[in-house]
Write a protein that holds these residues in place. Structure first.
Motif, PDB file in Angstrom:
ATOM      1  N   THR A  77      -2.694 -13.890  14.494  1.00  0.00           N
ATOM      2  CA  THR A  77      -2.440 -15.290  14.172  1.00  0.00           C
ATOM      3  C   THR A  77      -3.475 -15.813  13.180  1.00  0.00           C
ATOM      4  O   THR A  77      -4.547 -15.239  12.993  1.00  0.00           O
ATOM      5  N   GLU A  78      -3.142 -16.928  12.567  1.00  0.00           N
ATOM      6  CA  GLU A  78      -4.083 -17.567  11.645  1.00  0.00           C
ATOM      7  C   GLU A  78      -5.361 -17.976  12.375  1.00  0.00           C
ATOM      8  O   GLU A  78      -6.466 -17.845  11.838  1.00  0.00           O
ATOM      9  N   GLU A  79      -5.221 -18.438  13.598  1.00  0.00           N
ATOM     10  CA  GLU A  79      -6.395 -18.836  14.384  1.00  0.00           C
ATOM     11  C   GLU A  79      -7.321 -17.640  14.626  1.00  0.00           C
ATOM     12  O   GLU A  79      -8.549 -17.752  14.499  1.00  0.00           O
ATOM     13  N   MET A  80      -6.744 -16.498  14.981  1.00  0.00           N
ATOM     14  CA  MET A  80      -7.542 -15.287  15.196  1.00  0.00           C
ATOM     15  C   MET A  80      -8.233 -14.850  13.912  1.00  0.00           C
ATOM     16  O   MET A  80      -9.418 -14.478  13.910  1.00  0.00           O
ATOM     17  N   PHE A  81      -7.495 -14.939  12.809  1.00  0.00           N
ATOM     18  CA  PHE A  81      -8.059 -14.560  11.506  1.00  0.00           C
ATOM     19  C   PHE A  81      -9.224 -15.470  11.133  1.00  0.00           C
ATOM     20  O   PHE A  81     -10.294 -15.006  10.707  1.00  0.00           O
TER      21      PHE A  81
END
Length: 248
Positions: free
Chosen positions: A100-104
């Protein structure tokens, strides 16, 4: 004489595992040590373990204001910095398709952006001739499933060591990276039972030519080499300590 006699060393991410072992060794070798981390309890425990006048500071490498405050305190306590170890980092593993973008963003904010600005903001506080060491990883050299963002962030800091060394040549500041393979640290026990942690370590060790995980103390010796005058001819380089994982 001790290899870091009267040197000022800052270890970002020095409150556990590799960072803590490095702080202990640096202090034993005569350095005035400051360690940082995000958890006050583990920082206080680490300061007690390291002793020798070590100070501990709560700091978040992804928060640029926090970085400024850290260097200000080190300056007021010890003066200018001779050795900067940027060891903070996280691994959020997941299949590429599910990332996910959050993880990235979380991975990038700590592993690359945080490293980048930790060094930039340290520049006014570094003595000429200082040694800057970034923790990279064996993943820089080999593809590992479910580590796309992590591996890319470590490749980024490997590149950063080269370009920053070129930019800082006029101040004789060396920037190198140390790339560990799988190391036996408390990270395996976080959120896992002892049985699960041991199973993970056994699995990882089976894929290493040395047939074991490295120890934090072995990696600390690598940091000492890069911090001291023993490595003064090493500029923009990499010390790979991975039991042969990436090369055999």
């Amino acid at each position: 004489m001790k290899k870091l006699h009267n040197k000022v060393a800052v270890i970002i991410g020095g409150n556990s595992g590799i960072g803590l072992a490095t702080a202990k060794l640096f202090a034993q070798q005569g350095a005035k040590v400051a360690i940082t981390g995000r958890n006050k309890k583990t920082i206080d425990e680490a300061v007690f373990e390291v002793a020798n006048g070590t100070i501990g500071l709560v700091s978040d490498i992804s928060d640029l204001n926090s970085i400024d405050s850290t260097y200000g305190t080190v300056k007021d306590t010890f003066g200018k910095i001779d050795v900067l170890v940027v060891n903070a980092g996280i691994l959020i593993a997941a299949p590429f398709a599910d990332y996910t973008e959050e993880m990235f963003d979380q991975t990038n904010d700590i592993n690359f952006k945080g490293v980048f600005f930790s060094i930039q903001k340290a520049l006014p506080h570094l003595n000429d001739g200082a040694s800057v060491i970034i923790t990279a990883s064996t993943v820089v050299h080999k593809g590992f499933v479910s580590t796309a963002a992590y591996s890319a962030s470590k490749a980024a800091v490997r590149s950063l060591a080269r370009t920053l060394s070129a930019e800082l040549l006029d101040r004789n500041i060396r920037v190198n990276v140390l790339s560990p393979g799988p190391i036996d640290t408390p990270i395996f026990s976080r959120g896992a039972t002892e049985e699960q942690a041991n199973a993970t370590k056994t699995h990882l060790a089976s894929g290493i030519p040395a047939k074991r995980l490295g120890t934090s103390e072995e990696i600390a010796e690598g940091f000492l080499y890069l911090a001291s005058d023993d490595s003064k001819f090493m500029i923009g380089g990499e010390l790979l300590l991975d039991g042969g994982a990436a090369t055999l």
